[in-house]
Design a protein around this motif. Structure first.
Motif, PDB file in Angstrom:
ATOM      1  N   PRO A 135       0.830  -1.205   0.000  1.00  0.00           N
ATOM      2  CA  PRO A 135       0.000   0.000   0.000  1.00  0.00           C
ATOM      3  C   PRO A 135       0.863   1.253   0.000  1.00  0.00           C
ATOM      4  O   PRO A 135       1.970   1.260   0.537  1.00  0.00           O
ATOM      5  CB  PRO A 135      -0.788  -0.123   1.324  1.00  0.00           C
ATOM      6  N   LYS A 136       0.340   2.304  -0.586  1.00  0.00           N
ATOM      7  CA  LYS A 136       1.075   3.571  -0.622  1.00  0.00           C
ATOM      8  C   LYS A 136       0.941   4.262   0.720  1.00  0.00           C
ATOM      9  O   LYS A 136       0.145   5.171   0.908  1.00  0.00           O
ATOM     10  CB  LYS A 136       0.544   4.440  -1.760  1.00  0.00           C
ATOM     11  N   THR A 137       1.710   3.769   1.670  1.00  0.00           N
ATOM     12  CA  THR A 137       1.666   4.298   3.023  1.00  0.00           C
ATOM     13  C   THR A 137       3.079   4.348   3.556  1.00  0.00           C
ATOM     14  O   THR A 137       3.982   3.681   3.065  1.00  0.00           O
ATOM     15  CB  THR A 137       0.826   3.397   3.948  1.00  0.00           C
ATOM     16  N   SER A 138       3.292   5.155   4.585  1.00  0.00           N
ATOM     17  CA  SER A 138       4.565   5.158   5.289  1.00  0.00           C
ATOM     18  C   SER A 138       4.368   4.338   6.544  1.00  0.00           C
ATOM     19  O   SER A 138       3.436   4.570   7.309  1.00  0.00           O
ATOM     20  CB  SER A 138       4.982   6.590   5.644  1.00  0.00           C
ATOM     21  N   GLY A 139       5.216   3.352   6.748  1.00  0.00           N
ATOM     22  CA  GLY A 139       5.069   2.486   7.902  1.00  0.00           C
ATOM     23  C   GLY A 139       4.647   1.089   7.505  1.00  0.00           C
ATOM     24  O   GLY A 139       3.931   0.894   6.525  1.00  0.00           O
ATOM     25  N   ARG A 140       5.113   0.138   8.291  1.00  0.00           N
ATOM     26  CA  ARG A 140       4.829  -1.266   7.995  1.00  0.00           C
ATOM     27  C   ARG A 140       3.522  -1.743   8.605  1.00  0.00           C
ATOM     28  O   ARG A 140       2.862  -2.614   8.056  1.00  0.00           O
ATOM     29  CB  ARG A 140       5.985  -2.121   8.507  1.00  0.00           C
ATOM     30  N   TYR A 141       3.135  -1.134   9.733  1.00  0.00           N
ATOM     31  CA  TYR A 141       1.991  -1.630  10.487  1.00  0.00           C
ATOM     32  C   TYR A 141       0.830  -0.644  10.453  1.00  0.00           C
ATOM     33  O   TYR A 141       1.020   0.563  10.643  1.00  0.00           O
ATOM     34  CB  TYR A 141       2.385  -1.899  11.938  1.00  0.00           C
ATOM     35  N   ALA A 142      -0.373  -1.177  10.216  1.00  0.00           N
ATOM     36  CA  ALA A 142      -1.590  -0.374  10.304  1.00  0.00           C
ATOM     37  C   ALA A 142      -2.230  -0.665  11.654  1.00  0.00           C
ATOM     38  O   ALA A 142      -2.554  -1.814  11.961  1.00  0.00           O
ATOM     39  CB  ALA A 142      -2.555  -0.725   9.175  1.00  0.00           C
ATOM     40  N   VAL A 143      -2.401   0.364  12.461  1.00  0.00           N
ATOM     41  CA  VAL A 143      -2.957   0.213  13.800  1.00  0.00           C
ATOM     42  C   VAL A 143      -4.337   0.876  13.823  1.00  0.00           C
ATOM     43  O   VAL A 143      -4.482   2.050  13.469  1.00  0.00           O
ATOM     44  CB  VAL A 143      -2.043   0.863  14.860  1.00  0.00           C
ATOM     45  N   PHE A 144      -5.348   0.105  14.248  1.00  0.00           N
ATOM     46  CA  PHE A 144      -6.702   0.642  14.289  1.00  0.00           C
ATOM     47  C   PHE A 144      -7.501  -0.072  15.373  1.00  0.00           C
ATOM     48  O   PHE A 144      -7.533  -1.285  15.431  1.00  0.00           O
ATOM     49  CB  PHE A 144      -7.409   0.486  12.939  1.00  0.00           C
ATOM     50  N   ASN A 145      -8.080   0.703  16.245  1.00  0.00           N
ATOM     51  CA  ASN A 145      -8.951   0.181  17.295  1.00  0.00           C
ATOM     52  C   ASN A 145      -8.297  -0.956  18.100  1.00  0.00           C
ATOM     53  O   ASN A 145      -8.954  -1.903  18.501  1.00  0.00           O
ATOM     54  CB  ASN A 145     -10.268  -0.323  16.699  1.00  0.00           C
ATOM     55  N   GLY A 146      -7.001  -0.847  18.315  1.00  0.00           N
ATOM     56  CA  GLY A 146      -6.282  -1.854  19.074  1.00  0.00           C
ATOM     57  C   GLY A 146      -5.718  -2.990  18.234  1.00  0.00           C
ATOM     58  O   GLY A 146      -4.886  -3.764  18.702  1.00  0.00           O
ATOM     59  N   PHE A 147      -6.170  -3.120  16.990  1.00  0.00           N
ATOM     60  CA  PHE A 147      -5.653  -4.140  16.086  1.00  0.00           C
ATOM     61  C   PHE A 147      -4.360  -3.650  15.432  1.00  0.00           C
ATOM     62  O   PHE A 147      -4.155  -2.445  15.264  1.00  0.00           O
ATOM     63  CB  PHE A 147      -6.665  -4.470  14.984  1.00  0.00           C
TER      64      PHE A 147
END
Length: 249
Positions: A135-147
């Motif tokens: 994905p075109k994002t900076s960072g390896r991890y997507a953090v959302f609602n504790g996930f």
């Protein structure tokens, strides 16, 4: 075409299995054929143990087989692998298709079918995997609602620190919502991205996939909080998403 991808063809019908194996080989794929669910599972485990790239493999799996049928095989496969599965079903068996999707299949194709259509679906799944792999994002991890979702390993960890099993279809759909956080996604747009076909007016398959993803996220089916239904429009991921380089403490 030259392709390093592998396709497992699992069908007890010798003529269909041999036809597909020959056709796919001519189109540049490595093909491993199996005449039963049991032999496929053994061969797939041996293939994985040899260190093959599981991100470039697809399983074409017939439902009606003696011994372990396609549902049993898919259920067992999902205990240790996220490899995409295309199920071969009887044209009229819509319930078989729904059950297959609920068990983690990524697509289906009704018999009889044109091998060219199967080839097109295989290519579409590989394209979708490539589109969501980075994905075109900076960072390896997507953090959302504790996930916490790792876009490299495609692993999801719950707020309690427990791994959450995701199929390839689950991951692709979750990544689609994450990349469009706060935007309403229509069933048609979800179908276009995740299945490369238009959604029929009464198509239940997108709803089934969303329901599966909600279950993975521990959502209350009657009152979901993360992926909400927008009446007459589609679905939306309502929670904030943060991209980070390190796993949150």
């Amino acid at each position: 075409m030259v392709d390093s991808s592998t396709v497992f063809v699992v069908d007890d019908d010798d003529s269909i299995r041999d036809l597909l194996a020959s056709y796919l080989k001519k189109n540049g794929y490595n093909v491993i054929a199996a005449n039963s669910g049991e032999s496929f599972l053994q061969e797939f485990q041996e293939w994985r143990s040899a260190g093959e790239d599981e991100s470039r493999v697809i399983v074409v799996l017939d439902i009606m087989m003696p011994g372990m049928d396609g549902f049993d095989v898919c259920r067992e496969l999902r205990t240790f692998s996220k490899a995409p599965v295309i199920m071969l079903t009887a044209v009229s068996d819509e319930m078989d298709r729904i059950i297959g999707l609920e068990m983690g299949a990524d697509d289906y194709l009704g018999k009889p079918f044109n091998p060219r259509e199967l080839l097109a679906r295989i290519k579409a799944i590989f394209r979708r995997s490539e589109q969501v792999a980075e994905p075109k994002t900076s960072g390896r991890y997507a953090v959302f609602n504790g996930f916490c979702l790792d876009k490299v390993t495609r692993e999801l960890v719950s707020p309690d620190g427990e791994p959450v099993p995701l199929t390839g279809a689950d991951y692709n759909l979750l990544m689609l919502f994450i990349r469009n956080q706060g935007k309403v996604l229509s069933r048609e747009s979800i179908a276009e991205v995740t299945r490369k076909r238009n959604s029929a007016p009464m198509d239940r398959f997108i709803d089934v996939n969303v329901s599966r993803l909600r279950q993975c996220l521990g959502e209350n089916a009657r009152a979901p909080e993360l992926i909400k239904t927008v009446r007459g429009q589609g679905y939306i991921l309502t929670t904030e998403v943060e991209w980070v380089d390190k796993v949150p403490a």
